[in-house]
Scaffold this motif. Structure first.
Motif, PDB file in Angstrom:
ATOM      1  N   ARG A 166     -21.135 -11.531  -3.051  1.00 40.27           N
ATOM      2  CA  ARG A 166     -22.024 -12.673  -3.295  1.00 40.27           C
ATOM      3  C   ARG A 166     -22.390 -12.778  -4.771  1.00 40.27           C
ATOM      4  O   ARG A 166     -22.449 -13.878  -5.338  1.00 40.27           O
ATOM      5  N   LEU A 167     -22.604 -11.641  -5.408  1.00 44.75           N
ATOM      6  CA  LEU A 167     -22.943 -11.638  -6.835  1.00 44.75           C
ATOM      7  C   LEU A 167     -21.789 -12.183  -7.667  1.00 44.75           C
ATOM      8  O   LEU A 167     -22.000 -12.985  -8.593  1.00 44.75           O
ATOM      9  N   LEU A 168     -20.566 -11.759  -7.369  1.00 46.35           N
ATOM     10  CA  LEU A 168     -19.407 -12.272  -8.095  1.00 46.35           C
ATOM     11  C   LEU A 168     -19.295 -13.785  -7.940  1.00 46.35           C
ATOM     12  O   LEU A 168     -19.009 -14.501  -8.915  1.00 46.35           O
ATOM     13  N   ALA A 169     -19.525 -14.281  -6.729  1.00 46.57           N
ATOM     14  CA  ALA A 169     -19.436 -15.725  -6.495  1.00 46.57           C
ATOM     15  C   ALA A 169     -20.522 -16.472  -7.258  1.00 46.57           C
ATOM     16  O   ALA A 169     -20.268 -17.537  -7.842  1.00 46.57           O
ATOM     17  N   GLN A 170     -21.729 -15.917  -7.292  1.00 43.99           N
ATOM     18  CA  GLN A 170     -22.832 -16.578  -7.988  1.00 43.99           C
ATOM     19  C   GLN A 170     -22.597 -16.646  -9.486  1.00 43.99           C
ATOM     20  O   GLN A 170     -23.041 -17.589 -10.151  1.00 43.99           O
ATOM     21  N   HIS A 171     -21.886 -15.655 -10.031  1.00 44.93           N
ATOM     22  CA  HIS A 171     -21.659 -15.594 -11.486  1.00 44.93           C
ATOM     23  C   HIS A 171     -20.190 -15.836 -11.821  1.00 44.93           C
ATOM     24  O   HIS A 171     -19.678 -15.308 -12.820  1.00 44.93           O
ATOM     25  N   ARG A 172     -19.537 -16.674 -11.054  1.00 47.90           N
ATOM     26  CA  ARG A 172     -18.113 -16.956 -11.304  1.00 47.90           C
ATOM     27  C   ARG A 172     -17.891 -17.656 -12.636  1.00 47.90           C
ATOM     28  O   ARG A 172     -16.794 -17.589 -13.197  1.00 47.90           O
ATOM     29  N   ASP A 173     -18.940 -18.289 -13.171  1.00 45.02           N
ATOM     30  CA  ASP A 173     -18.792 -18.951 -14.465  1.00 45.02           C
ATOM     31  C   ASP A 173     -18.651 -17.954 -15.608  1.00 45.02           C
ATOM     32  O   ASP A 173     -18.291 -18.328 -16.725  1.00 45.02           O
ATOM     33  N   ALA A 174     -18.894 -16.658 -15.338  1.00 49.20           N
ATOM     34  CA  ALA A 174     -18.742 -15.638 -16.384  1.00 49.20           C
ATOM     35  C   ALA A 174     -17.276 -15.248 -16.587  1.00 49.20           C
ATOM     36  O   ALA A 174     -16.945 -14.609 -17.591  1.00 49.20           O
ATOM     37  N   LEU A 175     -16.405 -15.625 -15.660  1.00 51.33           N
ATOM     38  CA  LEU A 175     -14.985 -15.309 -15.799  1.00 51.33           C
ATOM     39  C   LEU A 175     -14.420 -15.945 -17.067  1.00 51.33           C
ATOM     40  O   LEU A 175     -14.642 -17.125 -17.329  1.00 51.33           O
ATOM     41  N   GLY A 176     -13.720 -15.145 -17.842  1.00 54.99           N
ATOM     42  CA  GLY A 176     -13.090 -15.648 -19.057  1.00 54.99           C
ATOM     43  C   GLY A 176     -13.937 -15.521 -20.296  1.00 54.99           C
ATOM     44  O   GLY A 176     -13.420 -15.642 -21.412  1.00 54.99           O
ATOM     45  N   GLY A 177     -15.227 -15.261 -20.146  1.00 50.33           N
ATOM     46  CA  GLY A 177     -16.109 -15.139 -21.302  1.00 50.33           C
ATOM     47  C   GLY A 177     -16.581 -13.712 -21.497  1.00 50.33           C
ATOM     48  O   GLY A 177     -16.183 -12.796 -20.778  1.00 50.33           O
ATOM     49  N   TYR A 178     -17.402 -13.508 -22.516  1.00 45.33           N
ATOM     50  CA  TYR A 178     -18.046 -12.215 -22.756  1.00 45.33           C
ATOM     51  C   TYR A 178     -17.026 -11.104 -23.028  1.00 45.33           C
ATOM     52  O   TYR A 178     -17.124  -9.995 -22.500  1.00 45.33           O
ATOM     53  N   GLY A 179     -16.064 -11.404 -23.891  1.00 46.67           N
ATOM     54  CA  GLY A 179     -15.096 -10.398 -24.296  1.00 46.67           C
ATOM     55  C   GLY A 179     -14.260  -9.903 -23.131  1.00 46.67           C
ATOM     56  O   GLY A 179     -13.964 -10.639 -22.185  1.00 46.67           O
ATOM     57  N   ASN A 180     -13.902  -8.626 -23.166  1.00 48.80           N
ATOM     58  CA  ASN A 180     -13.086  -8.058 -22.101  1.00 48.80           C
ATOM     59  C   ASN A 180     -13.838  -7.958 -20.779  1.00 48.80           C
ATOM     60  O   ASN A 180     -13.211  -7.758 -19.734  1.00 48.80           O
ATOM     61  N   TYR A 181     -15.154  -8.093 -20.831  1.00 53.34           N
ATOM     62  CA  TYR A 181     -15.923  -8.071 -19.583  1.00 53.34           C
ATOM     63  C   TYR A 181     -15.523  -9.245 -18.693  1.00 53.34           C
ATOM     64  O   TYR A 181     -15.269  -9.077 -17.498  1.00 53.34           O
ATOM     65  N   GLY A 182     -15.457 -10.431 -19.266  1.00 52.86           N
ATOM     66  CA  GLY A 182     -15.096 -11.617 -18.497  1.00 52.86           C
ATOM     67  C   GLY A 182     -13.606 -11.835 -18.377  1.00 52.86           C
ATOM     68  O   GLY A 182     -13.142 -12.503 -17.451  1.00 52.86           O
ATOM     69  N   ARG A 183     -12.822 -11.249 -19.307  1.00 57.85           N
ATOM     70  CA  ARG A 183     -11.375 -11.463 -19.297  1.00 57.85           C
ATOM     71  C   ARG A 183     -10.611 -10.420 -18.491  1.00 57.85           C
ATOM     72  O   ARG A 183      -9.520 -10.688 -17.992  1.00 57.85           O
ATOM     73  N   VAL A 184     -11.191  -9.202 -18.362  1.00 54.50           N
ATOM     74  CA  VAL A 184     -10.482  -8.120 -17.677  1.00 54.50           C
ATOM     75  C   VAL A 184     -11.320  -7.526 -16.542  1.00 54.50           C
ATOM     76  O   VAL A 184     -10.859  -7.439 -15.399  1.00 54.50           O
ATOM     77  N   VAL A 185     -12.537  -7.093 -16.853  1.00 57.13           N
ATOM     78  CA  VAL A 185     -13.346  -6.355 -15.873  1.00 57.13           C
ATOM     79  C   VAL A 185     -13.712  -7.221 -14.674  1.00 57.13           C
ATOM     80  O   VAL A 185     -13.491  -6.827 -13.514  1.00 57.13           O
ATOM     81  N   LEU A 186     -14.284  -8.390 -14.908  1.00 59.27           N
ATOM     82  CA  LEU A 186     -14.665  -9.247 -13.785  1.00 59.27           C
ATOM     83  C   LEU A 186     -13.453  -9.725 -12.982  1.00 59.27           C
ATOM     84  O   LEU A 186     -13.499  -9.708 -11.741  1.00 59.27           O
ATOM     85  N   PRO A 187     -12.352 -10.149 -13.628  1.00 60.98           N
ATOM     86  CA  PRO A 187     -11.177 -10.519 -12.823  1.00 60.98           C
ATOM     87  C   PRO A 187     -10.657  -9.378 -11.950  1.00 60.98           C
ATOM     88  O   PRO A 187     -10.268  -9.607 -10.802  1.00 60.98           O
ATOM     89  N   PHE A 188     -10.648  -8.160 -12.493  1.00 61.28           N
ATOM     90  CA  PHE A 188     -10.204  -7.027 -11.676  1.00 61.28           C
ATOM     91  C   PHE A 188     -11.108  -6.846 -10.471  1.00 61.28           C
ATOM     92  O   PHE A 188     -10.638  -6.598  -9.347  1.00 61.28           O
ATOM     93  N   ASN A 189     -12.431  -6.951 -10.651  1.00 64.89           N
ATOM     94  CA  ASN A 189     -13.355  -6.792  -9.533  1.00 64.89           C
ATOM     95  C   ASN A 189     -13.254  -7.952  -8.540  1.00 64.89           C
ATOM     96  O   ASN A 189     -13.417  -7.751  -7.337  1.00 64.89           O
ATOM     97  N   TRP A 190     -12.967  -9.153  -9.044  1.00 67.18           N
ATOM     98  CA  TRP A 190     -12.702 -10.280  -8.145  1.00 67.18           C
ATOM     99  C   TRP A 190     -11.495  -9.955  -7.268  1.00 67.18           C
ATOM    100  O   TRP A 190     -11.504 -10.211  -6.054  1.00 67.18           O
ATOM    101  N   TRP A 191     -10.446  -9.427  -7.893  1.00 67.18           N
ATOM    102  CA  TRP A 191      -9.247  -9.109  -7.123  1.00 67.18           C
ATOM    103  C   TRP A 191      -9.545  -8.024  -6.087  1.00 67.18           C
ATOM    104  O   TRP A 191      -9.201  -8.156  -4.913  1.00 67.18           O
ATOM    105  N   PHE A 192     -10.189  -6.946  -6.523  1.00 62.87           N
ATOM    106  CA  PHE A 192     -10.451  -5.806  -5.645  1.00 62.87           C
ATOM    107  C   PHE A 192     -11.394  -6.171  -4.505  1.00 62.87           C
ATOM    108  O   PHE A 192     -11.189  -5.716  -3.362  1.00 62.87           O
ATOM    109  N   MET A 193     -12.416  -6.966  -4.771  1.00 62.04           N
ATOM    110  CA  MET A 193     -13.462  -7.204  -3.786  1.00 62.04           C
ATOM    111  C   MET A 193     -13.319  -8.508  -3.001  1.00 62.04           C
ATOM    112  O   MET A 193     -13.783  -8.591  -1.857  1.00 62.04           O
ATOM    113  N   VAL A 194     -12.675  -9.513  -3.594  1.00 63.87           N
ATOM    114  CA  VAL A 194     -12.625 -10.826  -2.951  1.00 63.87           C
ATOM    115  C   VAL A 194     -11.232 -11.165  -2.438  1.00 63.87           C
ATOM    116  O   VAL A 194     -11.059 -11.589  -1.286  1.00 63.87           O
ATOM    117  N   VAL A 195     -10.211 -10.979  -3.259  1.00 59.99           N
ATOM    118  CA  VAL A 195      -8.844 -11.414  -2.905  1.00 59.99           C
ATOM    119  C   VAL A 195      -8.080 -10.333  -2.152  1.00 59.99           C
ATOM    120  O   VAL A 195      -7.523 -10.574  -1.073  1.00 59.99           O
TER     121      VAL A 195
END
Length: 384
Positions: free
Chosen positions: A267-296
């Motif tokens: 739920r937290l990832l979905a609420q903050h989906r607008d952070a994907l792609g921003g905030y350095g490697n946090y939004g470009r690598v870390v969040l996408p990996f967690n989206w993949w692991f937890m959602v997809v």
């Protein structure tokens, strides 16, 4: 070649490609320890302790706090309590003849959930370093100093640590925590980690922002919100920051605990989906990996099981497909009973994917609120 075999092969390859890429990055970078430029520091500390009907264990937790290697005149303890048992009376009596640490007991007559209680406690915390800990966790003597050393880095605004012992004796949970520590170490060296842990997390007071009152992942949400404040607000994992946490060994109890955690993180990832792609490697690598692991990935893993069994049944014979499912069933049965030995970490990852799949379904059904239930089994594991 049968088209079903091709489809199954492609599905499995797609599912595991991000994990292979993660492994390659880990092997190339070989991260270890904290990424922070740690310096010895001794700031004033506010320790936040949320309680609800903890009368059986709260005194042991207070003893744990008092045993920390830190000057108690520089510590305040903020207890936010919504109990209907004797918890707050025990806390008051414990500190009746103690000058330090200073006690700030916030008494809530209505049980509103953990996130609102934490928002109140964080707002009341007056010192520059704020620590959140849980009542059913134990801390080593040096944990405040290790956390303070991380926060001395001007680019780091929050730090969490690792569970070095699962109270209650779950090999599966121990195995998963070991894998998770490697993931979080790499995330932190790339930029920041995603998951923060309730048994111990530390934050700069001036970086704290209120969290969603209905949050099911309060510690992780606070860390995410802090990271979104800018590049000088990294939120990191340090394996030298340690704690011990109670966890279930019984399969059904562990499943319930993990499902709830999964619901909060998804739920937290979905609420903050607008952070994907921003905030350095946090939004470009870390969040996408967690989206993949937890959602997809959980949905793909369940699809893979069906496709592989069907493909084997078509390519070989129907009984072979049934055999694949039977083998998986045996793997799950043995894993759930803690009988896989060195294969427990592998089972723990599959078990986590199952929990995340179940959590996704529950969220789609509109389930999940911000209250937490007292679990007597965990209390007993902590108290033993």
């Amino acid at each position: 070649m049968n088209w079903l075999v091709v489809v199954a092969g492609v599905a499995v390859a797609v599912t595991f490609a991000p994990y292979l890429a993660f492994g390659v990055v880990y092997a190339l970078k070989r991260p270890s320890g904290s990424p922070a430029a740690k310096e010895p520091a001794e700031p004033n500390v506010s320790i936040v302790l949320p309680t609800y009907n903890e009368s059986g264990i709260v005194e042991k937790k207070l003893d744990d706090v008092m045993a920390l290697d830190y000057p108690m005149e520089k510590v305040e303890l903020v207890v936010v309590d919504s109990s209907d048992d004797e918890t707050r009376e025990i806390v008051r009596e414990y500190f009746a003849d103690r000058e330090h640490p200073e006690l700030n007991l916030i008494e809530e007559d209505e049980r509103r959930g953990l996130a609102p209680a934490l928002n109140d406690a964080y707002a009341a915390a007056k010192y520059e370093m704020v620590v959140k800990t849980d009542c059913d966790s134990l801390l080593p003597e040096d944990v405040l100093r290790e956390a303070a050393a991380n926060l001395a880095d001007p680019e780091v605004a929050a730090v969490t640590g690792t569970n070095v012992e699962v109270l209650g004796g779950s090999d599966v949970e121990t195995g998963y925590r070991g894998v998770q520590s490697h993931i979080q170490t790499l995330e932190s060296h790339l930029d920041s980690t995603f998951i923060f842990h309730g048994p111990f997390s530390a934050f700069e007071n001036d970086a704290i922002t209120p969290i969603d009152p209905n949050s099911l992942a309060d510690d992780t949400e606070l860390a995410l919100r802090i990271r979104r404040r800018g590049a000088d607000h990294r939120v990191v994992f340090d394996p030298a920051v340690q704690y011990m946490e109670a966890s279930h060994s019984a399969f059904r109890k562990r499943r319930t605990q993990k499902d709830r955690r999964g619901m909060g993180l998804i739920r937290l990832l979905a609420q903050h989906r607008d952070a994907l792609g921003g905030y350095g490697n946090y939004g470009r690598v870390v969040l996408p990996f967690n989206w993949w692991f937890m959602v997809v990935s959980p949905w793909l893993v369940m699809l893979d099981v069906v496709l592989v069994a069907a493909a084997v049944g078509v390519a070989v014979q129907p009984l072979a497909g049934v055999g694949v499912l039977a083998a998986l069933g045996a793997f799950v049965l043995l894993g759930s009973r803690e009988l896989l030995g060195p294969l427990s970490p592998l089972y723990s990852l599959f078990d986590t994917q199952v929990s995340l799949f179940r959590a996704s379904i529950e969220l789609l059904r509109g389930k999940g609120d911000g209250t937490w239930e007292v679990d007597e089994e965990l209390r007993e594991a902590f108290d033993n």
